[in-house]
Design a protein around this motif. Structure first.
Motif, PDB file in Angstrom:
ATOM      1  N   LEU A  62      38.365  38.338  43.303  1.00 33.06           N
ATOM      2  CA  LEU A  62      38.697  38.322  41.883  1.00 33.06           C
ATOM      3  C   LEU A  62      40.007  39.057  41.602  1.00 33.06           C
ATOM      4  CD1 LEU A  62      35.141  39.000  40.406  1.00 33.06           C
ATOM      5  CD2 LEU A  62      36.407  36.854  40.297  1.00 33.06           C
ATOM      6  N   THR A  63      40.339  39.986  42.440  1.00 31.28           N
ATOM      7  CA  THR A  63      41.574  40.752  42.262  1.00 31.28           C
ATOM      8  C   THR A  63      42.803  40.006  42.766  1.00 31.28           C
ATOM      9  OG1 THR A  63      41.070  41.862  44.363  1.00 31.28           O
ATOM     10  CG2 THR A  63      40.474  43.022  42.335  1.00 31.28           C
ATOM     11  N   ASN A  64      42.606  38.817  43.346  1.00 28.17           N
ATOM     12  CA  ASN A  64      43.729  38.032  43.869  1.00 28.17           C
ATOM     13  C   ASN A  64      44.507  37.418  42.712  1.00 28.17           C
ATOM     14  OD1 ASN A  64      45.411  36.009  44.959  1.00 28.17           O
ATOM     15  ND2 ASN A  64      44.054  35.724  46.706  1.00 28.17           N
ATOM     16  N   LYS A  65      45.656  37.984  42.426  1.00 31.43           N
ATOM     17  CA  LYS A  65      46.443  37.529  41.276  1.00 31.43           C
ATOM     18  C   LYS A  65      47.415  36.417  41.617  1.00 31.43           C
ATOM     19  CE  LYS A  65      45.834  41.792  38.686  1.00 31.43           C
ATOM     20  NZ  LYS A  65      46.455  42.902  37.921  1.00 31.43           N
ATOM     21  N   ASN A  66      47.254  35.850  42.817  1.00 29.07           N
ATOM     22  CA  ASN A  66      48.005  34.637  43.146  1.00 29.07           C
ATOM     23  C   ASN A  66      47.390  33.412  42.478  1.00 29.07           C
ATOM     24  OD1 ASN A  66      50.056  35.727  44.778  1.00 29.07           O
ATOM     25  ND2 ASN A  66      48.650  35.890  46.503  1.00 29.07           N
ATOM     26  N   LYS A  67      46.201  33.572  41.922  1.00 29.67           N
ATOM     27  CA  LYS A  67      45.556  32.504  41.148  1.00 29.67           C
ATOM     28  C   LYS A  67      45.608  32.934  39.680  1.00 29.67           C
ATOM     29  CE  LYS A  67      43.934  31.915  45.425  1.00 29.67           C
ATOM     30  NZ  LYS A  67      44.489  30.985  46.398  1.00 29.67           N
ATOM     31  N   ALA A  68      46.169  32.104  38.835  1.00 32.57           N
ATOM     32  CA  ALA A  68      46.418  32.515  37.451  1.00 32.57           C
ATOM     33  C   ALA A  68      45.205  32.351  36.545  1.00 32.57           C
ATOM     34  CB  ALA A  68      47.590  31.722  36.878  1.00 32.57           C
ATOM     35  N   PRO A 107      51.048  25.828  38.597  1.00 30.43           N
ATOM     36  CA  PRO A 107      51.784  26.939  39.199  1.00 30.43           C
ATOM     37  C   PRO A 107      51.015  27.619  40.324  1.00 30.43           C
ATOM     38  CG  PRO A 107      50.822  27.606  37.128  1.00 30.43           C
ATOM     39  CD  PRO A 107      50.553  26.137  37.258  1.00 30.43           C
ATOM     40  N   LEU A 108      51.755  28.105  41.288  1.00 30.61           N
ATOM     41  CA  LEU A 108      51.190  28.877  42.393  1.00 30.61           C
ATOM     42  C   LEU A 108      51.715  30.307  42.310  1.00 30.61           C
ATOM     43  CD1 LEU A 108      51.645  26.215  45.227  1.00 30.61           C
ATOM     44  CD2 LEU A 108      49.500  26.850  44.077  1.00 30.61           C
ATOM     45  N   GLY A 109      51.138  31.178  43.120  1.00 31.77           N
ATOM     46  CA  GLY A 109      51.611  32.549  43.178  1.00 31.77           C
ATOM     47  C   GLY A 109      51.319  33.362  41.937  1.00 31.77           C
ATOM     48  N   PRO A 161      51.350  30.218  27.134  1.00 34.30           N
ATOM     49  CA  PRO A 161      50.962  29.526  28.370  1.00 34.30           C
ATOM     50  C   PRO A 161      49.466  29.234  28.377  1.00 34.30           C
ATOM     51  CG  PRO A 161      52.380  31.397  28.862  1.00 34.30           C
ATOM     52  CD  PRO A 161      52.006  31.512  27.407  1.00 34.30           C
ATOM     53  N   PHE A 162      49.085  28.169  29.030  1.00 41.13           N
ATOM     54  CA  PHE A 162      47.686  27.741  29.047  1.00 41.13           C
ATOM     55  C   PHE A 162      46.756  28.838  29.537  1.00 41.13           C
ATOM     56  CE2 PHE A 162      44.092  25.740  31.296  1.00 41.13           C
ATOM     57  CZ  PHE A 162      43.526  25.038  30.246  1.00 41.13           C
ATOM     58  N   ASN A 163      47.199  29.632  30.513  1.00 43.13           N
ATOM     59  CA  ASN A 163      46.341  30.669  31.081  1.00 43.13           C
ATOM     60  C   ASN A 163      46.207  31.894  30.186  1.00 43.13           C
ATOM     61  OD1 ASN A 163      49.201  30.828  32.145  1.00 43.13           O
ATOM     62  ND2 ASN A 163      48.481  32.854  32.791  1.00 43.13           N
ATOM     63  N   LEU A 211      39.864  26.096  44.305  1.00 40.49           N
ATOM     64  CA  LEU A 211      39.999  27.460  44.819  1.00 40.49           C
ATOM     65  C   LEU A 211      41.446  27.844  45.111  1.00 40.49           C
ATOM     66  CD1 LEU A 211      36.858  27.644  47.121  1.00 40.49           C
ATOM     67  CD2 LEU A 211      37.117  28.357  44.744  1.00 40.49           C
ATOM     68  N   LYS A 212      42.334  26.886  44.971  1.00 44.27           N
ATOM     69  CA  LYS A 212      43.753  27.171  45.141  1.00 44.27           C
ATOM     70  C   LYS A 212      44.369  27.724  43.860  1.00 44.27           C
ATOM     71  CE  LYS A 212      47.827  24.996  47.290  1.00 44.27           C
ATOM     72  NZ  LYS A 212      48.359  23.746  47.884  1.00 44.27           N
ATOM     73  N   TYR A 213      43.667  27.549  42.743  1.00 45.41           N
ATOM     74  CA  TYR A 213      44.232  27.908  41.444  1.00 45.41           C
ATOM     75  C   TYR A 213      43.339  28.831  40.616  1.00 45.41           C
ATOM     76  CZ  TYR A 213      46.966  23.834  42.762  1.00 45.41           C
ATOM     77  OH  TYR A 213      47.751  22.953  43.459  1.00 45.41           O
ATOM     78  N   VAL A 214      42.070  28.963  41.004  1.00 44.30           N
ATOM     79  CA  VAL A 214      41.087  29.676  40.189  1.00 44.30           C
ATOM     80  C   VAL A 214      40.318  30.673  41.049  1.00 44.30           C
ATOM     81  CG1 VAL A 214      39.119  29.411  38.622  1.00 44.30           C
ATOM     82  CG2 VAL A 214      40.786  27.545  38.844  1.00 44.30           C
ATOM     83  N   VAL A 215      40.082  31.873  40.520  1.00 46.19           N
ATOM     84  CA  VAL A 215      39.111  32.790  41.127  1.00 46.19           C
ATOM     85  C   VAL A 215      37.882  32.810  40.244  1.00 46.19           C
ATOM     86  CG1 VAL A 215      40.818  34.228  42.303  1.00 46.19           C
ATOM     87  CG2 VAL A 215      40.120  34.816  39.974  1.00 46.19           C
ATOM     88  N   GLU A 216      36.722  33.005  40.862  1.00 43.65           N
ATOM     89  CA  GLU A 216      35.498  33.016  40.069  1.00 43.65           C
ATOM     90  C   GLU A 216      34.473  33.972  40.652  1.00 43.65           C
ATOM     91  OE1 GLU A 216      32.730  29.598  40.336  1.00 43.65           O
ATOM     92  OE2 GLU A 216      34.257  28.659  41.605  1.00 43.65           O
TER      93      GLU A 216
END
Length: 344
Positions: A261-267, A196-198, A73-75, A234-239
């Motif tokens: 950063l701990t939000n694992k809903n962003k892959a 993808p979300l979640g 997978p890309f991530n 910010l819907k898909y990335v944490v930074e």
């Protein structure tokens, strides 16, 4: 005896012929003192760090798709990212953060570009500006010119994927869409509906390549996702935090606008590692050991997740392995839990 003397003279002449000198001097290894890029072996460049002498350092990336293939997978991959990729040296009174052109960056293995987009003179420009406006003294380049270069790169490199992070101040309706369309980049567009979300995995790289969906674009303008189909970053990335507040040893705090950063809903995870005021001759100190330490610190801060994008200034300015080695470490961790992608 005469033949020996002739051979000896010829040997001496060859050794001191400029071409021979060039050949001999091009064998310098990583860390060796040098004067020119040509002094160093293939894959190395000659760069000076602070008041130290110039030395051979790495100057291009290890392509993870060639080491581990593109079936993940890309991530699950890491990508070298340039901060303010468009802010290239050569324009008087401008603050530069890179010395290579966009083409050179891409050819060296940079796979994510950070671009600031503004309305200016009836067009979209790349600027490093303030007050959400572009001015004559802050403009760098028309967006269409840079986008056309990216289009050319993706065209001749059909297995590669490029990500754009847009700090987006374009207010003109469909202004960005027009530039993407006119440059031809829509041909490679990765649609928002496929993101993808979640915290789910992204599509496999080989499928993205097969579908020719090889340009990922994120915007800082939330409304653009609905109006122009450009993904809201910010819907898909944490930074983590950028600038001086983001390079403190032992700390990795999230950027204020970002989810934790701990939000694992962003892959996807992005690590910024650059000073507020870019100083090229000193950037080398940031771009290797300190960078690797920050990556490890952010791994823990992100809930034991390795970063996918690592953003730096003057990406070739480093000590020895530099940013390229840091990305090798990341890909090793992501792809096979080793300390280097070459061990996968």
């Amino acid at each position: 005896m005469a033949s020996f003397k002739f051979f000896f003279v010829v040997t001496i002449l060859v050794m001191f012929h400029p071409a021979a000198i060039s050949f001999v001097s091009s064998s310098l290894e990583l860390g060796d003192q040098c004067s020119l890029d040509e002094d160093c072996n293939v894959g190395l460049g000659c760069y000076k760090c602070g008041i130290e002498v110039a030395r051979c350092v790495r100057s291009n990336i290890t392509y993870p798709f060639s080491v581990v293939n593109n079936s993940m997978p890309f991530n699950k991959y890491a990508f070298l990212t340039t901060h303010n990729s468009f802010a290239i040296e050569g324009k008087p009174f401008h603050v530069a953060t890179q010395e290579d052109t966009i083409v050179q960056q891409l050819n060296s293995g940079v796979r994510a570009l950070m671009l600031d987009t503004y309305d200016y003179q009836g067009d979209v420009w790349l600027c490093h500006s303030f007050d959400e406006k572009c001015f004559e003294l802050t403009k760098f380049n028309r967006a269409i010119d840079t986008f056309t270069e990216i289009f050319a790169f993706l065209t001749v490199n059909p297995l590669e994927i490029v990500t754009l992070f847009l700090v987006d101040y374009v207010k003109s309706p469909n202004g960005l869409t027009k530039v993407f369309t006119d440059s031809g980049l829509k041909k490679f567009w990765f649609p928002v509906k496929n993101m993808p979300l979640g915290g789910q995995d992204w599509p496999l790289v080989k499928d993205m390549v097969a579908n020719n969906q090889r340009l990922i674009v994120f915007t800082s303008a939330e409304s653009k996702q609905n109006t122009e189909g450009i993904a809201y970053q910010l819907k898909y990335v944490v930074e983590n935090q950028y600038g001086d507040d983001g390079v403190k040893p032992g700390e990795c705090s999230n950027r204020g606008e970002s989810a934790l950063l701990t939000n694992k809903n962003k892959a996807l995870v992005l690590v910024n590692h650059f000073k507020t005021v870019p100083v090229k001759i000193l950037t080398c100190e940031d771009n290797f050991e300190q960078l690797v330490d920050m990556i490890k610190t952010c791994y823990l801060a992100a809930g034991n997740r390795w970063t996918n994008y690592v953003a730096v200034n003057f990406y070739k300015r480093s000590i020895e392995g530099g940013t390229f080695q840091a990305v090798d470490i990341l890909n090793g961790k992501l792809l096979c839990r080793r300390d280097d992608v070459h061990a996968c």
